[in-house]
Design a protein around this motif. Structure first.
Motif, PDB file in Angstrom:
ATOM      1  N   PHE A 175     -25.071 -43.597  12.981  1.00 52.97           N
ATOM      2  CA  PHE A 175     -26.517 -43.446  12.859  1.00 52.97           C
ATOM      3  C   PHE A 175     -27.116 -44.700  12.244  1.00 52.97           C
ATOM      4  CE2 PHE A 175     -25.042 -41.990   8.725  1.00 52.97           C
ATOM      5  CZ  PHE A 175     -26.043 -42.342   7.826  1.00 52.97           C
ATOM      6  N   VAL A 176     -28.438 -44.860  12.426  1.00 55.63           N
ATOM      7  CA  VAL A 176     -29.139 -46.000  11.847  1.00 55.63           C
ATOM      8  C   VAL A 176     -30.090 -45.513  10.768  1.00 55.63           C
ATOM      9  CG1 VAL A 176     -28.953 -47.525  13.841  1.00 55.63           C
ATOM     10  CG2 VAL A 176     -30.882 -45.935  13.683  1.00 55.63           C
ATOM     11  N   GLU A 177     -30.379 -46.415   9.833  1.00 53.17           N
ATOM     12  CA  GLU A 177     -31.260 -46.127   8.709  1.00 53.17           C
ATOM     13  C   GLU A 177     -32.304 -47.222   8.572  1.00 53.17           C
ATOM     14  OE1 GLU A 177     -31.095 -46.127   3.790  1.00 53.17           O
ATOM     15  OE2 GLU A 177     -29.425 -46.896   5.011  1.00 53.17           O
ATOM     16  N   ALA A 178     -33.576 -46.839   8.449  1.00 56.06           N
ATOM     17  CA  ALA A 178     -34.626 -47.760   8.034  1.00 56.06           C
ATOM     18  C   ALA A 178     -34.721 -47.665   6.523  1.00 56.06           C
ATOM     19  CB  ALA A 178     -35.951 -47.394   8.682  1.00 56.06           C
ATOM     20  N   THR A 179     -34.394 -48.744   5.843  1.00 52.15           N
ATOM     21  CA  THR A 179     -34.305 -48.699   4.385  1.00 52.15           C
ATOM     22  C   THR A 179     -35.673 -48.883   3.746  1.00 52.15           C
ATOM     23  OG1 THR A 179     -33.984 -51.080   4.029  1.00 52.15           O
ATOM     24  CG2 THR A 179     -32.028 -49.774   4.612  1.00 52.15           C
ATOM     25  N   GLY A 180     -35.736 -48.574   2.465  1.00 52.09           N
ATOM     26  CA  GLY A 180     -36.981 -48.697   1.730  1.00 52.09           C
ATOM     27  C   GLY A 180     -37.449 -50.124   1.545  1.00 52.09           C
ATOM     28  N   THR A 181     -36.551 -51.081   1.745  1.00 52.83           N
ATOM     29  CA  THR A 181     -36.916 -52.489   1.644  1.00 52.83           C
ATOM     30  C   THR A 181     -37.248 -53.089   3.005  1.00 52.83           C
ATOM     31  OG1 THR A 181     -34.584 -53.138   1.776  1.00 52.83           O
ATOM     32  CG2 THR A 181     -35.534 -52.824  -0.422  1.00 52.83           C
ATOM     33  N   GLY A 182     -37.303 -52.253   4.037  1.00 48.69           N
ATOM     34  CA  GLY A 182     -37.620 -52.736   5.372  1.00 48.69           C
ATOM     35  C   GLY A 182     -36.416 -53.176   6.176  1.00 48.69           C
ATOM     36  N   GLY A 183     -35.217 -52.920   5.680  1.00 51.19           N
ATOM     37  CA  GLY A 183     -34.010 -53.324   6.386  1.00 51.19           C
ATOM     38  C   GLY A 183     -33.555 -52.297   7.412  1.00 51.19           C
ATOM     39  N   LEU A 184     -32.651 -52.730   8.276  1.00 51.89           N
ATOM     40  CA  LEU A 184     -32.005 -51.860   9.252  1.00 51.89           C
ATOM     41  C   LEU A 184     -30.513 -51.853   8.971  1.00 51.89           C
ATOM     42  CD1 LEU A 184     -31.931 -50.149  11.876  1.00 51.89           C
ATOM     43  CD2 LEU A 184     -31.710 -52.308  13.145  1.00 51.89           C
ATOM     44  N   ARG A 208     -42.247 -45.833  10.349  1.00 57.25           N
ATOM     45  CA  ARG A 208     -42.712 -44.505   9.957  1.00 57.25           C
ATOM     46  C   ARG A 208     -41.818 -43.403  10.511  1.00 57.25           C
ATOM     47  NH1 ARG A 208     -46.637 -40.645  11.660  1.00 57.25           N
ATOM     48  NH2 ARG A 208     -47.313 -41.890  13.443  1.00 57.25           N
ATOM     49  N   LEU A 209     -41.429 -43.510  11.790  1.00 55.92           N
ATOM     50  CA  LEU A 209     -40.614 -42.490  12.439  1.00 55.92           C
ATOM     51  C   LEU A 209     -39.525 -43.149  13.278  1.00 55.92           C
ATOM     52  CD1 LEU A 209     -43.491 -40.219  13.840  1.00 55.92           C
ATOM     53  CD2 LEU A 209     -42.094 -39.720  11.824  1.00 55.92           C
ATOM     54  N   LEU A 210     -38.371 -42.476  13.393  1.00 58.19           N
ATOM     55  CA  LEU A 210     -37.276 -42.912  14.248  1.00 58.19           C
ATOM     56  C   LEU A 210     -36.760 -41.737  15.071  1.00 58.19           C
ATOM     57  CD1 LEU A 210     -34.981 -45.073  11.892  1.00 58.19           C
ATOM     58  CD2 LEU A 210     -36.675 -45.917  13.528  1.00 58.19           C
ATOM     59  N   ALA A 211     -36.207 -42.052  16.258  1.00 57.56           N
ATOM     60  CA  ALA A 211     -35.493 -41.052  17.052  1.00 57.56           C
ATOM     61  C   ALA A 211     -34.389 -41.761  17.824  1.00 57.56           C
ATOM     62  CB  ALA A 211     -36.422 -40.320  18.008  1.00 57.56           C
ATOM     63  N   PHE A 218     -32.565 -46.649  20.354  1.00 52.25           N
ATOM     64  CA  PHE A 218     -33.385 -45.732  19.580  1.00 52.25           C
ATOM     65  C   PHE A 218     -34.823 -46.211  19.638  1.00 52.25           C
ATOM     66  CE2 PHE A 218     -32.025 -48.859  16.392  1.00 52.25           C
ATOM     67  CZ  PHE A 218     -33.160 -49.089  15.629  1.00 52.25           C
ATOM     68  N   VAL A 219     -35.765 -45.334  19.265  1.00 47.39           N
ATOM     69  CA  VAL A 219     -37.180 -45.693  19.273  1.00 47.39           C
ATOM     70  C   VAL A 219     -37.727 -45.601  17.851  1.00 47.39           C
ATOM     71  CG1 VAL A 219     -37.706 -45.128  21.665  1.00 47.39           C
ATOM     72  CG2 VAL A 219     -37.815 -43.336  19.928  1.00 47.39           C
ATOM     73  N   GLU A 220     -38.750 -46.400  17.611  1.00 48.12           N
ATOM     74  CA  GLU A 220     -39.397 -46.483  16.298  1.00 48.12           C
ATOM     75  C   GLU A 220     -40.907 -46.393  16.469  1.00 48.12           C
ATOM     76  OE1 GLU A 220     -40.521 -49.945  12.986  1.00 48.12           O
ATOM     77  OE2 GLU A 220     -39.433 -50.441  14.835  1.00 48.12           O
ATOM     78  N   VAL A 221     -41.571 -45.613  15.618  1.00 45.04           N
ATOM     79  CA  VAL A 221     -43.027 -45.655  15.489  1.00 45.04           C
ATOM     80  C   VAL A 221     -43.335 -46.336  14.165  1.00 45.04           C
ATOM     81  CG1 VAL A 221     -45.141 -44.301  15.173  1.00 45.04           C
ATOM     82  CG2 VAL A 221     -43.468 -43.624  16.910  1.00 45.04           C
ATOM     83  N   LEU A 227     -45.221 -48.162  19.302  1.00 47.03           N
ATOM     84  CA  LEU A 227     -43.901 -47.646  19.652  1.00 47.03           C
ATOM     85  C   LEU A 227     -43.031 -48.813  20.079  1.00 47.03           C
ATOM     86  CD1 LEU A 227     -42.053 -45.136  20.195  1.00 47.03           C
ATOM     87  CD2 LEU A 227     -42.844 -45.263  22.576  1.00 47.03           C
ATOM     88  N   TRP A 228     -41.829 -48.893  19.481  1.00 46.64           N
ATOM     89  CA  TRP A 228     -40.867 -49.955  19.779  1.00 46.64           C
ATOM     90  C   TRP A 228     -39.560 -49.322  20.231  1.00 46.64           C
ATOM     91  CZ3 TRP A 228     -43.168 -54.661  19.071  1.00 46.64           C
ATOM     92  CH2 TRP A 228     -44.286 -54.683  18.232  1.00 46.64           C
ATOM     93  N   GLN A 229     -38.945 -49.904  21.231  1.00 45.70           N
ATOM     94  CA  GLN A 229     -37.620 -49.453  21.653  1.00 45.70           C
ATOM     95  C   GLN A 229     -36.591 -50.486  21.239  1.00 45.70           C
ATOM     96  OE1 GLN A 229     -37.228 -47.922  25.595  1.00 45.70           O
ATOM     97  NE2 GLN A 229     -34.998 -47.995  25.572  1.00 45.70           N
TER      98      GLN A 229
END
Length: 253
Positions: A175-184, A208-211, A218-221, A227-229
């Motif tokens: 799985f992937v994580e968007a961290t609180g410091t803006g990291g991936l 804000r959101l991931l799926a 994966f996609v990111e809002v 929306l980013w893929q």
């Protein structure tokens, strides 16, 4: 300023090098091989609940994302979190703290109540038909189902609101994580817990959101309504712009 330039400016401001939309990753040990045979959702498909309470399925067909509205009544007064398990099943945490599984019959979704006491869950992401991850009170747990019964395995602490913004399952062990410091960061199962592989230092600033879509997508809002893929290519995560107008998205799954 164009949307792509705006996004790249955020990365450049974080001292990341962007070359043809590919972002260089920090040097680190090689991650395990990807489980490309298993995915949280089929290629080019995810669920969205908007602020009007509509449940939508987004399909990627011929290079275009197209929504299909599946129903209404999914507002914050009834639904708090969702995540897909596979093409035909998703989980919902209700506003009352219940856990439900929804199964697509070909024409509608049918609910099966799985339990109660999920009111403290902050993040939820599916890993496959019989497994998902939960973040509650700063702790990460993996849930697996056998014989119709869900069982919890506690993974560890440190998943607070300041450290983890969002997570997205890619496969049973990834799985992937968007961290609180803006990291991936990307996390791979080691059989007992998970090992972290830092992919980007500040590429997820404003997430804000991931799926999760597949083990390689994966996609990111983002907070600015785009929306980013994201896709795995040439040994690193890269992204491309999909569209704007996603301020109205309340949940992804």
């Amino acid at each position: 300023m164009s949307i792509l330039v705006s996004r790249c400016a955020r990365l450049l401001a974080a001292t990341l090098m962007v070359v043809t939309a590919l972002i260089a990753s920090p040097a680190q040990a090689a991650a395990p091989a990807r489980d490309v045979g298993t995915q949280a959702q089929s290629p080019g498909r995810f669920l969205e609940i908007d602020y009007q309470g509509r449940l939508k399925q987004w399909n990627h067909v011929n290079g275009v994302w197209t929504p299909t509205t599946l129903g209404s009544g999914w507002g914050p007064e009834s639904t708090r979190l969702i995540t897909s398990l596979d093409d035909a099943h998703f989980l919902e945490i209700t506003a009352a703290g219940g856990l439900s599984e929804w199964t697509w019959t070909g024409s509608t979704y049918v609910e099966s109540v799985q339990g109660s006491g999920w009111g403290a869950t902050r993040l939820l992401t599916g890993l496959g038909p019989n497994s998902f991850l939960e973040v509650e009170s700063g702790g990460l747990s993996r849930w697996t189902r056998s014989g119709g019964v869900w069982s919890e395995t506690f993974v560890g602490y440190g998943w607070t609101t300041s450290s983890t913004v969002a997570i997205a399952g890619l496969s049973h062990g990834d799985f992937v994580e968007a961290t609180g410091t803006g990291g991936l960061s990307e996390w791979f199962s080691n059989g007992v817990g998970y090992d972290e592989y830092v992919r980007h230092v500040s590429a997820m600033s404003g997430t804000r959101l991931l799926a999760g879509l597949t083990p390689t997508h994966f996609v990111e809002v983002s907070d600015d309504g785009y929306l980013w893929q994201w896709f795995w290519e040439s040994g690193q995560w890269a992204f491309h712009y999909v569209g704007d107008g996603w301020n109205n998205a309340r949940l992804l799954g």
